[in-house]
Write a protein that holds these residues in place. Sequence first.
Motif, PDB file in Angstrom:
ATOM      1  N   ALA A 141      80.772  44.090  67.209  1.00 35.72           N
ATOM      2  CA  ALA A 141      81.404  45.353  67.624  1.00 35.72           C
ATOM      3  C   ALA A 141      82.917  45.225  67.747  1.00 35.72           C
ATOM      4  O   ALA A 141      83.669  46.075  67.256  1.00 35.72           O
ATOM      5  CB  ALA A 141      80.806  45.821  68.951  1.00 35.72           C
ATOM      6  N   GLU A 142      83.332  44.142  68.367  1.00 33.74           N
ATOM      7  CA  GLU A 142      84.772  43.958  68.601  1.00 33.74           C
ATOM      8  C   GLU A 142      85.529  43.825  67.274  1.00 33.74           C
ATOM      9  O   GLU A 142      86.586  44.423  67.083  1.00 33.74           O
ATOM     10  CB  GLU A 142      84.957  42.699  69.437  1.00 33.74           C
ATOM     11  CG  GLU A 142      86.197  42.713  70.304  1.00 33.74           C
ATOM     12  CD  GLU A 142      86.221  41.478  71.191  1.00 33.74           C
ATOM     13  OE1 GLU A 142      87.284  40.841  71.270  1.00 33.74           O
ATOM     14  OE2 GLU A 142      85.163  41.143  71.764  1.00 33.74           O
ATOM     15  N   ALA A 143      84.954  43.056  66.351  1.00 41.53           N
ATOM     16  CA  ALA A 143      85.615  42.848  65.063  1.00 41.53           C
ATOM     17  C   ALA A 143      85.653  44.139  64.246  1.00 41.53           C
ATOM     18  O   ALA A 143      86.658  44.435  63.586  1.00 41.53           O
ATOM     19  CB  ALA A 143      84.880  41.747  64.281  1.00 41.53           C
ATOM     20  N   ILE A 144      84.576  44.914  64.309  1.00 41.23           N
ATOM     21  CA  ILE A 144      84.530  46.180  63.554  1.00 41.23           C
ATOM     22  C   ILE A 144      85.571  47.143  64.118  1.00 41.23           C
ATOM     23  O   ILE A 144      86.321  47.788  63.379  1.00 41.23           O
ATOM     24  CB  ILE A 144      83.116  46.804  63.600  1.00 41.23           C
ATOM     25  CG1 ILE A 144      82.111  45.913  62.868  1.00 41.23           C
ATOM     26  CG2 ILE A 144      83.127  48.212  63.003  1.00 41.23           C
ATOM     27  CD1 ILE A 144      80.661  46.293  63.095  1.00 41.23           C
ATOM     28  N   GLU A 145      85.625  47.225  65.441  1.00 44.03           N
ATOM     29  CA  GLU A 145      86.577  48.126  66.093  1.00 44.03           C
ATOM     30  C   GLU A 145      88.011  47.732  65.755  1.00 44.03           C
ATOM     31  O   GLU A 145      88.824  48.563  65.337  1.00 44.03           O
ATOM     32  CB  GLU A 145      86.342  48.074  67.612  1.00 44.03           C
ATOM     33  CG  GLU A 145      87.121  49.094  68.382  1.00 44.03           C
ATOM     34  CD  GLU A 145      86.653  49.169  69.836  1.00 44.03           C
ATOM     35  OE1 GLU A 145      85.459  49.399  70.081  1.00 44.03           O
ATOM     36  OE2 GLU A 145      87.497  48.980  70.731  1.00 44.03           O
TER      37      GLU A 145
END
Length: 237
Positions: A141-145
């Motif tokens: 999630a963090e990387a996608i965001e």
Amino acid sequence: MTTELLFRDDAYLKTASARVLAVTDRGIQLDRTIFYPLGGGQPGDTGSFVRENGERIAIADTRKGDTPDIVLHVPAPGTSELMPGELLTLEIDWQRRYSLMRLHTALHVMSCVVIAPVSGGNISPDKGRLDFDIDMNLLNAEAIEQGTNELIARRIGTRTVWITDAELDARPELVKTMSVQPPRGAGRVRLLEIPGIDLQPCGGTHVGNIAEIGAIRVVRIRNEGKRNKRVEIALKE
Ligand SMILES: [Zn+2]
């Protein structure tokens, strides 16, 4: 009796005038419209028709007719019946549509951060999602965001490009969605281009510059089946 699709050339039209072509059980058909009909994961527009006497007719939904260039405007229950030939002023619920445009364009950007075939997608005014055919472990999630917001920060202008069916057939890599093939047979296909980021067939409404998205956050990532790993996003504000 087809409808001129004004939103296709200018997604920012909030009002326009149009004439009633037909009124059926399924909805009201006009000679031209700014109302986007449900399709490609983007909901149909809502808004109002204003009659010449000032009476407002609430439009609860917009759908495609039997062919893609027929648009059916679905009035809210209990509204007065319109007459063919009548002149109307159209008004879309702009706040709702603009949220849909921002989220829709954000999904295009996000689809260039998660590199995998797209197996589904949907947009509502407060969130959007794409399903990917990918291993769950590869979704962070963090990387996608962060990756999506970095691309948005490039403030790139979007544009619409038309290619022929034959050109699209020669470039199958343009189609990321496994479940929905772009409509063919009309001789040409509409693409959305975010230069340097994304180019893919799409008939929806988009913002003119990805900077208008602002920033997104990943709401959740969920396993929805073997080929559907769902990434849901919302606008940061
Ligand atoms: Zn699109």
